[in-house]
Design a protein around this motif. Structure first.
Motif, PDB file in Angstrom:
ATOM      1  N   SER A 132     121.673   9.153  10.804  1.00  0.00           N
ATOM      2  CA  SER A 132     122.765   8.527  11.557  1.00  0.00           C
ATOM      3  C   SER A 132     123.295   9.450  12.661  1.00  0.00           C
ATOM      4  N   SER A 133     122.664  10.611  12.839  1.00  0.00           N
ATOM      5  CA  SER A 133     123.186  11.616  13.765  1.00  0.00           C
ATOM      6  C   SER A 133     122.759  11.420  15.216  1.00  0.00           C
ATOM      7  N   GLY A 134     121.966  10.412  15.495  1.00  0.00           N
ATOM      8  CA  GLY A 134     121.453  10.218  16.838  1.00  0.00           C
ATOM      9  C   GLY A 134     120.163  10.992  17.033  1.00  0.00           C
ATOM     10  N   ARG A 135     119.561  10.857  18.218  1.00  0.00           N
ATOM     11  CA  ARG A 135     118.280  11.497  18.487  1.00  0.00           C
ATOM     12  C   ARG A 135     118.408  12.500  19.623  1.00  0.00           C
ATOM     13  N   ILE A 136     117.601  13.534  19.540  1.00  0.00           N
ATOM     14  CA  ILE A 136     117.444  14.488  20.623  1.00  0.00           C
ATOM     15  C   ILE A 136     115.971  14.525  20.995  1.00  0.00           C
ATOM     16  N   TYR A 137     115.689  14.992  22.189  1.00  0.00           N
ATOM     17  CA  TYR A 137     114.317  15.031  22.703  1.00  0.00           C
ATOM     18  C   TYR A 137     114.000  16.458  23.100  1.00  0.00           C
ATOM     19  N   ARG A 138     112.742  16.843  22.865  1.00  0.00           N
ATOM     20  CA  ARG A 138     112.311  18.197  23.187  1.00  0.00           C
ATOM     21  C   ARG A 138     110.948  18.178  23.842  1.00  0.00           C
ATOM     22  N   ALA A 139     110.733  19.151  24.705  1.00  0.00           N
ATOM     23  CA  ALA A 139     109.430  19.382  25.315  1.00  0.00           C
ATOM     24  C   ALA A 139     108.677  20.353  24.409  1.00  0.00           C
ATOM     25  N   VAL A 140     107.473  19.982  23.996  1.00  0.00           N
ATOM     26  CA  VAL A 140     106.685  20.782  23.069  1.00  0.00           C
ATOM     27  C   VAL A 140     105.417  21.262  23.757  1.00  0.00           C
ATOM     28  N   ALA A 141     105.041  22.511  23.488  1.00  0.00           N
ATOM     29  CA  ALA A 141     103.804  23.080  24.014  1.00  0.00           C
ATOM     30  C   ALA A 141     102.891  23.454  22.853  1.00  0.00           C
ATOM     31  N   ALA A 142     101.607  23.173  23.018  1.00  0.00           N
ATOM     32  CA  ALA A 142     100.590  23.565  22.043  1.00  0.00           C
ATOM     33  C   ALA A 142      99.762  24.692  22.637  1.00  0.00           C
ATOM     34  N   SER A 143      99.534  25.741  21.854  1.00  0.00           N
ATOM     35  CA  SER A 143      98.627  26.790  22.311  1.00  0.00           C
ATOM     36  C   SER A 143      97.198  26.286  22.109  1.00  0.00           C
ATOM     37  N   PRO A 144      96.203  26.927  22.700  1.00  0.00           N
ATOM     38  CA  PRO A 144      94.815  26.475  22.534  1.00  0.00           C
ATOM     39  C   PRO A 144      94.354  26.402  21.078  1.00  0.00           C
ATOM     40  N   ASN A 145      94.966  27.185  20.180  1.00  0.00           N
ATOM     41  CA  ASN A 145      94.557  27.142  18.773  1.00  0.00           C
ATOM     42  C   ASN A 145      95.375  26.151  17.943  1.00  0.00           C
ATOM     43  N   GLY A 146      96.374  25.488  18.556  1.00  0.00           N
ATOM     44  CA  GLY A 146      97.152  24.474  17.853  1.00  0.00           C
ATOM     45  C   GLY A 146      98.528  24.903  17.400  1.00  0.00           C
ATOM     46  N   GLU A 147      98.903  26.145  17.676  1.00  0.00           N
ATOM     47  CA  GLU A 147     100.259  26.572  17.353  1.00  0.00           C
ATOM     48  C   GLU A 147     101.224  25.869  18.305  1.00  0.00           C
ATOM     49  N   LEU A 148     102.371  25.425  17.791  1.00  0.00           N
ATOM     50  CA  LEU A 148     103.329  24.654  18.585  1.00  0.00           C
ATOM     51  C   LEU A 148     104.650  25.391  18.728  1.00  0.00           C
ATOM     52  N   LEU A 149     105.288  25.162  19.870  1.00  0.00           N
ATOM     53  CA  LEU A 149     106.625  25.697  20.079  1.00  0.00           C
ATOM     54  C   LEU A 149     107.364  24.801  21.059  1.00  0.00           C
ATOM     55  N   TYR A 150     108.699  24.867  20.974  1.00  0.00           N
ATOM     56  CA  TYR A 150     109.528  24.132  21.927  1.00  0.00           C
ATOM     57  C   TYR A 150     109.645  24.957  23.193  1.00  0.00           C
ATOM     58  N   LEU A 151     109.467  24.330  24.346  1.00  0.00           N
ATOM     59  CA  LEU A 151     109.692  25.032  25.602  1.00  0.00           C
ATOM     60  C   LEU A 151     111.161  25.419  25.650  1.00  0.00           C
ATOM     61  N   GLY A 152     111.440  26.658  25.921  1.00  0.00           N
ATOM     62  CA  GLY A 152     112.830  27.110  25.966  1.00  0.00           C
ATOM     63  C   GLY A 152     113.430  27.396  24.605  1.00  0.00           C
ATOM     64  N   GLY A 153     112.659  27.313  23.542  1.00  0.00           N
ATOM     65  CA  GLY A 153     113.160  27.606  22.207  1.00  0.00           C
ATOM     66  C   GLY A 153     113.776  26.404  21.521  1.00  0.00           C
ATOM     67  N   SER A 154     114.168  26.594  20.276  1.00  0.00           N
ATOM     68  CA  SER A 154     114.646  25.482  19.446  1.00  0.00           C
ATOM     69  C   SER A 154     115.953  24.876  19.937  1.00  0.00           C
ATOM     70  N   GLN A 155     116.713  25.607  20.734  1.00  0.00           N
ATOM     71  CA  GLN A 155     117.980  25.074  21.241  1.00  0.00           C
ATOM     72  C   GLN A 155     117.809  24.267  22.526  1.00  0.00           C
ATOM     73  N   ASP A 156     116.588  24.258  23.074  1.00  0.00           N
ATOM     74  CA  ASP A 156     116.296  23.541  24.318  1.00  0.00           C
ATOM     75  C   ASP A 156     116.072  22.071  23.969  1.00  0.00           C
ATOM     76  N   GLN A 157     117.106  21.255  24.160  1.00  0.00           N
ATOM     77  CA  GLN A 157     117.037  19.848  23.775  1.00  0.00           C
ATOM     78  C   GLN A 157     117.665  18.977  24.852  1.00  0.00           C
ATOM     79  N   TYR A 158     117.239  17.715  24.851  1.00  0.00           N
ATOM     80  CA  TYR A 158     117.618  16.793  25.920  1.00  0.00           C
ATOM     81  C   TYR A 158     118.115  15.480  25.334  1.00  0.00           C
ATOM     82  N   ALA A 159     118.917  14.774  26.111  1.00  0.00           N
ATOM     83  CA  ALA A 159     119.486  13.497  25.677  1.00  0.00           C
ATOM     84  C   ALA A 159     118.486  12.351  25.801  1.00  0.00           C
ATOM     85  N   THR A 160     117.475  12.513  26.661  1.00  0.00           N
ATOM     86  CA  THR A 160     116.490  11.444  26.863  1.00  0.00           C
ATOM     87  C   THR A 160     115.076  12.023  26.910  1.00  0.00           C
ATOM     88  N   ALA A 161     114.116  11.154  26.649  1.00  0.00           N
ATOM     89  CA  ALA A 161     112.712  11.551  26.755  1.00  0.00           C
ATOM     90  C   ALA A 161     112.365  11.919  28.193  1.00  0.00           C
TER      91      ALA A 161
END
Length: 101
Positions: free
Chosen positions: A57-86
């Protein structure tokens, strides 16, 4: 250098092969994670999740995600980098890639 991934399924497979749990059912259910785009430039995608983990019920946030060539994932700008829309998260990816399509 890898040319990137052709699909989200390819990223999921590479991430699981590393033993990571980004896409596991329990992880995605708890965070309310959804993939909101196709793969962009072989390594990026937009994801949404609950704004408060475990609280649907908390609403949604959107994040930009990057995959390294081996499949490791991270949020661009770190875990606090979030957006109100896709679209805002997509703009972040475009800023990194220089690609507007």
């Amino acid at each position: 250098m890898s040319n990137g991934f052709a699909s989200i399924e390819d990223i999921k497979a590479a991430n699981r092969a590393l033993g990571h749990s980004w896409f596991d059912n329990g992880t995605t259910a708890y965070h309310g994670s959804r993939i909101e785009s196709e793969v962009i430039d072989g390594f990026y995608f937009v994801e949404s999740s609950f704004s408060v983990a475990g609280d649907d019920s908390s609403g949604r946030i959107y994040r930009a995600v990057a995959a390294s060539p081996n499949g490791e994932l991270l949020y661009l700008g770190g875990s606090q980098d979030q957006y109100a829309t896709a679209d805002e998260a997509l703009t972040r990816i475009h800023a990194v890639t220089g690609n507007r399509s």
